[in-house]
Motif scaffolding. Structure first.
Motif, PDB file in Angstrom:
ATOM      1  N   ARG A   1       0.822  -1.212   0.000  1.00 22.54           N
ATOM      2  CA  ARG A   1       0.000   0.000   0.000  1.00 22.54           C
ATOM      3  C   ARG A   1       0.856   1.263   0.000  1.00 22.54           C
ATOM      4  O   ARG A   1       0.475   2.283  -0.594  1.00 22.54           O
ATOM      5  N   ALA A   2       2.010   1.194   0.652  1.00 18.35           N
ATOM      6  CA  ALA A   2       2.911   2.350   0.649  1.00 18.35           C
ATOM      7  C   ALA A   2       3.426   2.613  -0.763  1.00 18.35           C
ATOM      8  O   ALA A   2       3.511   3.765  -1.209  1.00 18.35           O
ATOM      9  N   GLU A   3       3.741   1.546  -1.480  1.00 22.69           N
ATOM     10  CA  GLU A   3       4.241   1.691  -2.858  1.00 22.69           C
ATOM     11  C   GLU A   3       3.146   2.237  -3.773  1.00 22.69           C
ATOM     12  O   GLU A   3       3.393   3.093  -4.627  1.00 22.69           O
ATOM     13  N   ILE A   4       1.911   1.754  -3.571  1.00 16.05           N
ATOM     14  CA  ILE A   4       0.789   2.232  -4.397  1.00 16.05           C
ATOM     15  C   ILE A   4       0.517   3.697  -4.117  1.00 16.05           C
ATOM     16  O   ILE A   4       0.215   4.481  -5.022  1.00 16.05           O
ATOM     17  N   ALA A   5       0.604   4.095  -2.849  1.00 15.75           N
ATOM     18  CA  ALA A   5       0.371   5.497  -2.495  1.00 15.75           C
ATOM     19  C   ALA A   5       1.416   6.401  -3.147  1.00 15.75           C
ATOM     20  O   ALA A   5       1.116   7.528  -3.547  1.00 15.75           O
ATOM     21  N   ALA A   6       2.662   5.893  -3.243  1.00 13.40           N
ATOM     22  CA  ALA A   6       3.735   6.683  -3.849  1.00 13.40           C
ATOM     23  C   ALA A   6       3.571   6.772  -5.361  1.00 13.40           C
ATOM     24  O   ALA A   6       3.858   7.816  -5.971  1.00 13.40           O
TER      25      ALA A   6
ATOM     26  N   PHE B   1     -10.975  -2.179  -2.230  1.00 12.18           N
ATOM     27  CA  PHE B   1     -12.177  -2.642  -1.534  1.00 12.18           C
ATOM     28  C   PHE B   1     -13.014  -1.434  -1.076  1.00 12.18           C
ATOM     29  O   PHE B   1     -12.607  -0.285  -1.229  1.00 12.18           O
ATOM     30  N   ALA B   2     -14.175  -1.725  -0.511  1.00 13.48           N
ATOM     31  CA  ALA B   2     -15.086  -0.663  -0.062  1.00 13.48           C
ATOM     32  C   ALA B   2     -14.446   0.233   0.990  1.00 13.48           C
ATOM     33  O   ALA B   2     -14.839   1.398   1.143  1.00 13.48           O
ATOM     34  N   ASP B   3     -13.450  -0.287   1.742  1.00 17.29           N
ATOM     35  CA  ASP B   3     -12.805   0.530   2.777  1.00 17.29           C
ATOM     36  C   ASP B   3     -11.748   1.468   2.210  1.00 17.29           C
ATOM     37  O   ASP B   3     -11.075   2.189   2.949  1.00 17.29           O
ATOM     38  N   GLY B   4     -11.575   1.456   0.867  1.00 17.91           N
ATOM     39  CA  GLY B   4     -10.619   2.346   0.232  1.00 17.91           C
ATOM     40  C   GLY B   4      -9.207   1.809   0.175  1.00 17.91           C
ATOM     41  O   GLY B   4      -8.304   2.466  -0.362  1.00 17.91           O
TER      42      GLY B   4
END
Length: 886
Positions: free
Chosen positions: A697-702, A722-725
């Motif tokens: 998730r850190a890599e995707i955020a970057a 997912f629905a939780d973002g």
């Protein structure tokens, strides 16, 4: 007209009686047309010219057929004077006195705004604004009205108003017909945006002349989607009005003539400009229809931008009220009861591509034709090309088979909504035309989809064009035309430029030699797919074999079915009892359905004999069970051919019996399915998963993925939001459309349908090679899940409440076809979850034969009279001796 008022002193006739009227039109700055109140038709009109003043003459076009005349332009300030009066007077009530009437009938007088002479004097207002001059020659000094006009003119001159200013005052009005080389390009350049306009003339109720602003183009506009009664020009030049033509013209004139409106120019076919006129008080097109002054026109309805359904609804309202042109109207279904106009029926057979046989709730069969569509057909030359060849419309007419198959797959055996649109009367044979029986034509819908529209949109049928006065058409005719336009634009089906599909279907019915060659192939094939094309009798059918592209006659094996009546060389064979019932039973069960057949042999006539199955039902057995056929001796050969007597189990005593191994390990339950399977994560590897998810998730955020760039394919591994973002690892299970992608979350076991915009490629560093999918599927051991949906739902709810999202202990007991079967214990109490379900009476015990599992089974057999057991042990009749086995 030339705007010249009479000399002030010329008075052949003088009548100063005060009269009233409504201003219909302003001809120029010094001439108006007033009308009375309508009483049973258009009211009388009269032209009133203003006394003592003169305004500029309006432009005049040269008279046709008179070469010595020529066009004359507007005089300076003529247009401004006309506009001044138009905005002040149109549609308003005025009073006037006629002071002078010439020998030719021309009337001159004073006009006042309102009901009496206390209102605004129109002549004075024009002179005061510098838009008219006073005729001073011969003015009487003792006339106060004339003196007042002179005084106002002097004031306008000193104030330099209107024509007394220096220069200006000219307008150039251009007739679009003569100034624009390509009217279509002009209309297209406006992009169907409303433009301001003044209605200058009303030719009839649906054709007007309009002045487009601000460029002053004069254009003739025909209202899109409708046609009013017109005035027919006779050979001698006189005009004969059609019924209600004058009334329709007055209806439009009284609302639009010389009014400020907006016009949407919508199309320009064949140099005719079509448009819609919008007035602040409403849409004249819809009003004309609603009041029975117009009828809908199919050819221009397609370009109407305000919604064709509104026009149809307005016309329908006028028809129902039988107003004006519809005074003698009779609805196509007027003689039908409501229950016969709209009903629900089951589709039993599709006839070609525009008709179907349906079964009503009463059990009656009825043939329904789809309204206003024409199935694929062959023109004369093509049809006569192969005269020697037997013509089979379903296979030989291009796209006929595709059309029939579309309807068959969508409708057979389904309930549809039928709305009868009209009954087409029977027609006798004519020259070159066959006879047709009476037809019930209807709109058929299923799940809100208009079947005829769907057929046309795929290019598998065309829309019938009607005479304008032919009211027998589909109630959704405009939607059909729009669907056809889309099909033509996209080159679908009949409108495609590609080569037409050819169906080379071999008919080997009764062809003994061909059947012999084909027999071994069908016998080796085992079960083959087929479509039942025709039912001759309860046990004799015609089948289409799609893989083999052939037609065969098929006889049901193992039974003797009553024979139907048929023509024989010696005469008509009488039908045996119950033959019709048997044929009807077979038709309802299999006609035009997809079935499976097993061919065993063939008879001397080249007919294949075998077994036919539909949705797990053997048709031969079904006929016998319903007392519509007898068992033939050949049935025993088939039924018992594969029978093997169960061998007696030999008991072998093993020196060492296998023992049940109890090796419970901690797991985390993440998901429970409706079938009572569940997914778990191993507690030991939970830390690795958390670490991987955090890093991913850190890599995707970057570096966020580009939304919509991922194209999902079945079986692909990806990441899904997912629905939780948050993003999770997933596998694509099915792709219905870009908006509906079915994914399975591989680390948690849950499923979701998402848009492809919520998916992205799985980064290689976080693939299943780095960390295998963490969700493992299991099922409960020693338990039989209830078949009843409500009972099963109770079990699932109980298990979800007890163990979902909690840590438990799991032991694998034995393997299964899709997943291992396990026992699971609560993490804190070590109580068996499955045993608790048995004690609660929510499930049954699955008795296992393995000796090393018997001990476990005996524990679970402690059932109580709860829930599914409240009526006792209902398993007693499910034993092997009653034909049931686990």
């Amino acid at each position: 007209m030339a705007s010249v008022s009479a000399p002030a002193q010329a008075a052949p006739t003088s009548t100063a009686t005060l009269q009233r009227g409504i201003v219909k039109m302003v001809l120029s700055g010094c001439a108006i047309i007033v009308r009375g109140q309508p009483r049973g038709g258009p009211p009388p009109e009269r032209q009133i010219n203003l006394s003592n003043i003169r305004a500029g003459a309006m432009a005049r076009r040269a008279a046709q057929g008179q070469p010595d005349t020529k066009d004359t332009p507007d005089e300076p300030w003529a247009f401004q004077a006309r506009e001044f009066l138009r905005k002040k007077l149109i549609g308003k009530e005025v009073c006037f006195t006629v002071e002078i009437r010439t020998a030719l009938g021309r009337e001159y007088g004073m006009v006042y705004l309102g009901k009496d002479t206390t209102g605004e004097n129109i002549a004075e207002s024009l002179v005061n604004e510098g838009l008219a001059t006073v005729r001073r020659e011969g003015i009487r000094g003792n006339n106060p009205e004339q003196a007042r006009l002179c005084e106002l003119e002097d004031q306008a001159k000193s104030s330099k108003k209107g024509m007394w200013t220096e220069g200006g005052g000219t307008h150039t009005i251009r007739d679009l017909k003569y100034t624009i080389e390509n009217p279509r390009n002009f209309v297209d350049s406006l992009h169907q945006k409303p433009i301001n306009a003044i209605i200058e003339h009303v030719r009839d109720g649906s054709v007007v002349r309009a002045l487009l602003l601000p460029d002053y183009y004069l254009v003739t506009v025909m209202l899109s989607g409708i046609k009013c009664p017109t005035f027919k020009r006779e050979a001698d030049g006189t005009e004969t009005p059609e019924p209600f033509a004058a009334e329709a013209k007055f209806f439009t004139e009284s609302r639009l003539l010389q009014r400020d409106v907006q016009i949407i120019l919508e199309s320009c076919p064949n140099q005719i400009i079509l448009g819609t006129i919008l007035h602040p008080n409403g849409n004249i097109t819809e009003l004309l229809l609603k009041e029975g002054f117009a009828r809908c026109v199919d050819w221009s309805m397609a370009v109407y931008t305000q919604g064709a359904e509104k026009l149809r609804a307005a016309e329908r309202s006028a028809k129902e009220r039988k107003v004006r042109i519809w005074k003698d109207y009779v609805a196509p279904t007027a003689n039908l009861d409501q229950k016969d106009r709209q009903f629900v029926a089951k589709v039993m057979q599709v006839v070609n591509a525009d008709a179907m046989v349906v079964k009503l709730n009463s059990g009656e069969y009825k043939t329904i034709h789809l309204s206003s569509i024409r199935p694929p057909r062959i023109e004369g030359e093509e049809k006569n090309k192969d005269k020697d060849k037997r013509f089979r419309p379903l296979y030989d007419i291009p796209y006929m088979f595709e059309a029939r198959e579309f309807l068959r797959k969508k409708l057979i055996g389904k309930k549809v909504n039928v709305t009868v649109d009209y009954i087409r009367a029977a027609t006798g044979p004519g020259e070159g035309t066959p006879a047709f029986p009476e037809r019930t034509c209807a709109t058929v819908t299923i799940g809100g989809i208009n079947i005829a529209e769907a057929l046309v949109s795929k290019g598998l049928a065309t829309v019938i064009r009607y005479r304008q006065d032919d009211d027998q058409r589909s109630s959704h005719y405009d939607e059909l035309l729009a669907a056809e336009a889309r099909a033509i634009k996209n080159g679908k089906g009949l409108h495609s430029k590609k080569e037409v599909p050819i169906h080379r279907v071999a008919d080997i019915s009764g062809e003994t030699q061909k059947a012999k060659q084909f027999l071994p192939f069908l016998q080796r094939a085992g079960r083959s797919e087929a479509v039942v094309e025709y039912v001759f009798s309860g046990s004799r059918l015609k089948l289409y074999m799609p893989k083999e592209t052939c037609l065969i006659t098929f006889l049901l094996a193992g039974i003797e079915c009553p024979r139907s009546s048929r023509n024989l060389p010696g005469g008509m064979q009488v039908a045996e009892p119950f033959s019709d019932e048997a044929m009807l039973f077979t038709k309802e069960l299999v006609l035009q359905r997809e079935v499976e057949v097993e061919v065993e042999s063939m008879d001397k006539a080249g007919n294949f004999i075998g077994w036919l199955h539909i949705e797990g039902v053997n048709l031969s057995v079904a006929l016998v069970e319903n007392a519509l056929s007898k068992v033939h001796f050949t049935a025993e050969r088939h039924i018992w051919a594969n029978y093997e007597e169960k061998p007696v189990e030999e008991v072998v005593h093993l020196s060492e019996e296998k023992e049940r191994v109890a090796n419970y390990r901690p797991v985390y339950v993440t998901e429970i399915t409706d079938t009572l399977h569940f997914y778990t994560q191993d507690v030991e590897t939970g830390g690795q998963l958390e670490s991987l998810m955090e890093t991913m998730r850190a890599e995707i955020a970057a570096q966020p993925p580009v939304e919509g760039s991922y194209s999902a394919r079945r079986g692909d591994y990806c990441i899904s939001k997912f629905a939780d973002g948050e993003w999770y690892r997933a596998r694509v299970e099915k792709v219905e459309s870009p908006a509906k992608v079915h994914v399975f979350y591989i680390d948690y076991g849950n499923r979701e349908v998402v848009s492809s915009t919520r998916l992205a490629p799985m980064p290689p560093a976080f693939s299943t090679r780095t960390l295998p999918a963490q969700a493992t599927e299991y099922a409960f051991a020693f338990i039989l899940i209830p078949q009843d949906e409500d009972a099963r739902a109770d079990v699932v709810d109980c298990v979800v409440r007890d163990i979902q999202n909690s840590q438990c202990l799991l032991n694998v007991e034995y393997s299964g076809a899709t997943c291992p079967f396990v026992t699971i214990q609560f993490g804190d109490t070590k109580d068996d979850v499955g045993l608790g379900l048995v004690k609660e009476g929510l499930v049954m015990v699955d008795v296992r034969k393995e000796k090393h599992l018997q001990k476990m089974v005996s524990k679970k057999i402690e059932k109580t009279a709860l829930n599914i057991w409240r009526y006792g042990d209902f398993r007693a009749d499910d034993a092997d001796e009653f034909g049931y086995s686990r």
